[in-house]
Design a protein around this motif. Structure first.
Motif, short mmCIF file in Angstrom:
data_model
loop_
_atom_site.label_atom_id
_atom_site.label_comp_id
_atom_site.label_asym_id
_atom_site.label_seq_id
_atom_site.Cartn_x
_atom_site.Cartn_y
_atom_site.Cartn_z
N GLN A 4 0.84 -1.19 0.00
CA GLN A 4 0.00 0.00 0.00
C GLN A 4 0.88 1.24 0.00
O GLN A 4 1.77 1.38 0.82
CB GLN A 4 -0.91 0.01 1.22
N LYS A 5 0.61 2.13 -0.97
CA LYS A 5 1.40 3.36 -1.09
C LYS A 5 0.63 4.51 -0.49
O LYS A 5 -0.56 4.66 -0.73
CB LYS A 5 1.71 3.65 -2.55
N ASN A 6 1.31 5.31 0.29
CA ASN A 6 0.69 6.49 0.89
C ASN A 6 0.86 7.66 -0.07
O ASN A 6 1.97 7.98 -0.48
CB ASN A 6 1.33 6.83 2.23
N ASN A 7 -0.24 8.28 -0.39
CA ASN A 7 -0.21 9.45 -1.25
C ASN A 7 -0.23 10.68 -0.36
O ASN A 7 -1.22 10.95 0.32
CB ASN A 7 -1.41 9.45 -2.20
N PRO A 8 0.85 11.48 -0.35
CA PRO A 8 0.88 12.65 0.55
C PRO A 8 -0.16 13.70 0.18
O PRO A 8 -0.63 14.43 1.04
CB PRO A 8 2.30 13.19 0.37
N GLU A 10 -3.25 13.11 -0.84
CA GLU A 10 -4.52 12.71 -0.24
C GLU A 10 -4.54 13.06 1.25
O GLU A 10 -5.57 13.48 1.78
CB GLU A 10 -4.76 11.22 -0.44
N GLU A 11 -3.40 12.91 1.90
CA GLU A 11 -3.32 13.27 3.32
C GLU A 11 -3.51 14.77 3.51
O GLU A 11 -4.16 15.20 4.46
CB GLU A 11 -1.99 12.82 3.90
N LEU A 12 -2.94 15.57 2.62
CA LEU A 12 -3.12 17.01 2.70
C LEU A 12 -4.58 17.40 2.48
O LEU A 12 -5.10 18.28 3.16
CB LEU A 12 -2.25 17.72 1.65
N GLU A 13 -5.21 16.74 1.55
CA GLU A 13 -6.61 17.07 1.25
C GLU A 13 -7.52 16.76 2.43
O GLU A 13 -8.46 17.49 2.72
CB GLU A 13 -7.08 16.28 0.02
N ARG A 14 -7.22 15.70 3.14
CA ARG A 14 -8.03 15.35 4.31
C ARG A 14 -7.84 16.34 5.44
O ARG A 14 -8.73 16.54 6.26
CB ARG A 14 -7.68 13.96 4.79
N SER A 15 -6.69 16.99 5.50
CA SER A 15 -6.41 17.89 6.61
C SER A 15 -6.88 19.33 6.35
O SER A 15 -6.74 20.18 7.22
CB SER A 15 -4.91 17.90 6.92
#
Length: 60
Positions: A4-8, A10-15
């Motif tokens: 599983q690759k973490n997309n940074p 997507e993490e920014l969008e959630r925050s």
């Protein structure tokens, strides 16, 4: 097994959260004031440069 690759991004969008309206208007006002000062400074320095050039240029 699939890694599983973490997309940074997507993490920014959630925050991301909505800013309070009063803070948003203050920031926009500060940006407008800064832009006005920069535009006036650019206009002033451009005019000073041409005035100095015109005053030291020898008449033909």
């Amino acid at each position: 097994m699939e890694e599983q690759k973490n997309n940074p991004f997507e993490e920014l969008e959630r925050s991301v959260h909505e800013v309070p309206p009063n803070m948003k208007s203050k920031v926009m006002s500060d940006i407008a004031n800064a832009k006005l000062v920069m535009d006036m400074a650019a206009l002033y320095t451009c005019n000073i440069k041409s005035a100095i050039n015109d005053s030291v240029k020898p008449n033909k």
